[in-house]
Design a protein around this motif. Structure first.
Motif, PDB file in Angstrom:
ATOM      1  N   PRO A  21    -149.059 -29.342  10.302  1.00  0.00           N
ATOM      2  CA  PRO A  21    -149.899 -29.924   9.248  1.00  0.00           C
ATOM      3  C   PRO A  21    -150.353 -28.897   8.215  1.00  0.00           C
ATOM      4  CG  PRO A  21    -150.858 -30.309  11.426  1.00  0.00           C
ATOM      5  CD  PRO A  21    -149.623 -29.518  11.616  1.00  0.00           C
ATOM      6  N   VAL A  22    -150.528 -27.654   8.608  1.00  0.00           N
ATOM      7  CA  VAL A  22    -150.949 -26.626   7.665  1.00  0.00           C
ATOM      8  C   VAL A  22    -149.846 -26.374   6.645  1.00  0.00           C
ATOM      9  CG1 VAL A  22    -151.583 -24.193   7.448  1.00  0.00           C
ATOM     10  CG2 VAL A  22    -152.456 -25.553   9.355  1.00  0.00           C
ATOM     11  N   GLN A  23    -148.612 -26.354   7.108  1.00  0.00           N
ATOM     12  CA  GLN A  23    -147.500 -26.099   6.194  1.00  0.00           C
ATOM     13  C   GLN A  23    -147.134 -27.343   5.389  1.00  0.00           C
ATOM     14  OE1 GLN A  23    -144.366 -24.563   8.661  1.00  0.00           O
ATOM     15  NE2 GLN A  23    -145.293 -22.546   8.822  1.00  0.00           N
ATOM     16  N   ILE A  24    -147.441 -28.510   5.911  1.00  0.00           N
ATOM     17  CA  ILE A  24    -147.108 -29.749   5.200  1.00  0.00           C
ATOM     18  C   ILE A  24    -147.888 -29.841   3.893  1.00  0.00           C
ATOM     19  CG2 ILE A  24    -147.328 -32.262   5.268  1.00  0.00           C
ATOM     20  CD1 ILE A  24    -146.659 -32.120   8.234  1.00  0.00           C
ATOM     21  N   LYS A  25    -149.137 -29.341   3.910  1.00  0.00           N
ATOM     22  CA  LYS A  25    -150.007 -29.455   2.741  1.00  0.00           C
ATOM     23  C   LYS A  25    -149.349 -28.870   1.490  1.00  0.00           C
ATOM     24  CE  LYS A  25    -154.782 -28.565   1.462  1.00  0.00           C
ATOM     25  NZ  LYS A  25    -156.016 -27.930   1.879  1.00  0.00           N
ATOM     26  N   GLY A  26    -148.733 -27.701   1.605  1.00  0.00           N
ATOM     27  CA  GLY A  26    -148.102 -27.091   0.444  1.00  0.00           C
ATOM     28  C   GLY A  26    -146.591 -27.158   0.491  1.00  0.00           C
ATOM     29  N   ALA A  27    -146.080 -28.025   1.300  1.00  0.00           N
ATOM     30  CA  ALA A  27    -144.630 -28.081   1.510  1.00  0.00           C
ATOM     31  C   ALA A  27    -143.922 -28.710   0.322  1.00  0.00           C
ATOM     32  CB  ALA A  27    -144.310 -28.876   2.769  1.00  0.00           C
ATOM     33  N   ASP A  28    -142.678 -28.389   0.260  1.00  0.00           N
ATOM     34  CA  ASP A  28    -141.805 -28.971  -0.739  1.00  0.00           C
ATOM     35  C   ASP A  28    -141.665 -30.464  -0.429  1.00  0.00           C
ATOM     36  OD1 ASP A  28    -139.882 -29.566  -2.576  1.00  0.00           O
ATOM     37  OD2 ASP A  28    -138.331 -28.288  -1.697  1.00  0.00           O
ATOM     38  N   PRO A  29    -141.893 -31.331  -1.396  1.00  0.00           N
ATOM     39  CA  PRO A  29    -141.814 -32.775  -1.127  1.00  0.00           C
ATOM     40  C   PRO A  29    -140.426 -33.246  -0.704  1.00  0.00           C
ATOM     41  CG  PRO A  29    -142.284 -32.363  -3.457  1.00  0.00           C
ATOM     42  CD  PRO A  29    -142.283 -31.048  -2.770  1.00  0.00           C
ATOM     43  N   SER A  30    -139.406 -32.446  -0.963  1.00  0.00           N
ATOM     44  CA  SER A  30    -138.058 -32.855  -0.575  1.00  0.00           C
ATOM     45  C   SER A  30    -137.806 -32.627   0.916  1.00  0.00           C
ATOM     46  CB  SER A  30    -137.020 -32.080  -1.393  1.00  0.00           C
ATOM     47  OG  SER A  30    -137.098 -30.697  -1.081  1.00  0.00           O
ATOM     48  N   ILE A  31    -138.718 -31.937   1.604  1.00  0.00           N
ATOM     49  CA  ILE A  31    -138.546 -31.688   3.033  1.00  0.00           C
ATOM     50  C   ILE A  31    -138.908 -32.959   3.795  1.00  0.00           C
ATOM     51  CG2 ILE A  31    -139.393 -30.391   5.016  1.00  0.00           C
ATOM     52  CD1 ILE A  31    -139.806 -28.038   3.154  1.00  0.00           C
ATOM     53  N   LYS A  32    -138.018 -33.349   4.674  1.00  0.00           N
ATOM     54  CA  LYS A  32    -138.225 -34.570   5.458  1.00  0.00           C
ATOM     55  C   LYS A  32    -139.329 -34.332   6.486  1.00  0.00           C
ATOM     56  CE  LYS A  32    -136.092 -37.342   8.989  1.00  0.00           C
ATOM     57  NZ  LYS A  32    -135.789 -36.892  10.303  1.00  0.00           N
ATOM     58  N   GLN A  33    -140.292 -35.217   6.500  1.00  0.00           N
ATOM     59  CA  GLN A  33    -141.361 -35.136   7.493  1.00  0.00           C
ATOM     60  C   GLN A  33    -140.866 -35.766   8.790  1.00  0.00           C
ATOM     61  OE1 GLN A  33    -144.176 -33.448   6.906  1.00  0.00           O
ATOM     62  NE2 GLN A  33    -143.221 -32.999   4.961  1.00  0.00           N
ATOM     63  N   MET A  34    -141.104 -35.076   9.889  1.00  0.00           N
ATOM     64  CA  MET A  34    -140.630 -35.556  11.187  1.00  0.00           C
ATOM     65  C   MET A  34    -141.625 -36.521  11.800  1.00  0.00           C
ATOM     66  SD  MET A  34    -139.122 -32.193  12.917  1.00  0.00           S
ATOM     67  CE  MET A  34    -137.615 -31.483  12.380  1.00  0.00           C
ATOM     68  N   THR A  35    -141.095 -37.383  12.642  1.00  0.00           N
ATOM     69  CA  THR A  35    -141.964 -38.302  13.360  1.00  0.00           C
ATOM     70  C   THR A  35    -142.664 -37.549  14.482  1.00  0.00           C
ATOM     71  OG1 THR A  35    -140.261 -38.942  14.928  1.00  0.00           O
ATOM     72  CG2 THR A  35    -140.397 -40.227  12.881  1.00  0.00           C
ATOM     73  N   ALA A  36    -143.673 -38.165  15.054  1.00  0.00           N
ATOM     74  CA  ALA A  36    -144.414 -37.544  16.153  1.00  0.00           C
ATOM     75  C   ALA A  36    -143.503 -37.318  17.355  1.00  0.00           C
ATOM     76  CB  ALA A  36    -145.599 -38.424  16.542  1.00  0.00           C
ATOM     77  N   GLU A  37    -142.578 -38.244  17.591  1.00  0.00           N
ATOM     78  CA  GLU A  37    -141.651 -38.095  18.717  1.00  0.00           C
ATOM     79  C   GLU A  37    -140.725 -36.897  18.514  1.00  0.00           C
ATOM     80  OE1 GLU A  37    -141.861 -41.113  17.046  1.00  0.00           O
ATOM     81  OE2 GLU A  37    -143.250 -42.031  18.464  1.00  0.00           O
ATOM     82  N   GLU A  38    -140.222 -36.745  17.282  1.00  0.00           N
ATOM     83  CA  GLU A  38    -139.348 -35.608  16.992  1.00  0.00           C
ATOM     84  C   GLU A  38    -140.098 -34.284  17.133  1.00  0.00           C
ATOM     85  OE1 GLU A  38    -136.219 -37.436  13.741  1.00  0.00           O
ATOM     86  OE2 GLU A  38    -138.194 -36.804  13.045  1.00  0.00           O
ATOM     87  N   CYS A  39    -141.331 -34.258  16.659  1.00  0.00           N
ATOM     88  CA  CYS A  39    -142.142 -33.045  16.780  1.00  0.00           C
ATOM     89  C   CYS A  39    -142.447 -32.745  18.244  1.00  0.00           C
ATOM     90  CB  CYS A  39    -143.442 -33.191  15.999  1.00  0.00           C
ATOM     91  SG  CYS A  39    -143.206 -33.125  14.200  1.00  0.00           S
ATOM     92  N   ALA A  40    -142.740 -33.774  19.030  1.00  0.00           N
ATOM     93  CA  ALA A  40    -143.019 -33.568  20.453  1.00  0.00           C
ATOM     94  C   ALA A  40    -141.783 -33.050  21.176  1.00  0.00           C
ATOM     95  CB  ALA A  40    -143.499 -34.868  21.091  1.00  0.00           C
ATOM     96  N   LYS A  41    -140.618 -33.586  20.825  1.00  0.00           N
ATOM     97  CA  LYS A  41    -139.371 -33.130  21.444  1.00  0.00           C
ATOM     98  C   LYS A  41    -139.111 -31.665  21.104  1.00  0.00           C
ATOM     99  CE  LYS A  41    -134.425 -33.983  21.583  1.00  0.00           C
ATOM    100  NZ  LYS A  41    -133.297 -34.686  21.010  1.00  0.00           N
TER     101      LYS A  41
END
Length: 88
Positions: A21-41
């Motif tokens: 979440p810290v990196q998402i704030k300033g992330a490039d909008p073209s970067i695909k956000q992962m689902t919670a399941e993908e992040c947990a995996k």
């Protein structure tokens, strides 16, 4: 043959930018956000990889320590005998 994981050098990877979440704030909008399941995996894979790396590091440490004893003990004994011979 004994310490099979001592030669393994795994790289520990942090969570990708889509999970932090810290990196998402300033992330490039073209970067695909992962689902919670993908992040947990990915997090589970990272934890498993870190655990395997700890085991491998411990085995490398044991191999190093045993080699110090195998090399150092005969040298110590030879020097000890030389000193004792000079004293007599």
């Amino acid at each position: 043959y004994i310490f099979t994981k001592a030669d393994n050098f795994n790289n520990y990877y942090a969570s990708p930018i889509g999970c932090d979440p810290v990196q998402i704030k300033g992330a490039d909008p073209s970067i695909k956000q992962m689902t919670a399941e993908e992040c947990a995996k990915i997090n589970d894979e990272n934890l498993k990889r870190a655990s395997e790396e700890r085991v491998a590091q411990r085995q490398r440490d044991v191999v190093r320590d045993i080699s110090f004893v195998v090399v150092g003990l005969p040298l110590f004994i030879l020097h000890w005998l030389a000193v004792r011979k000079k004293e007599v």
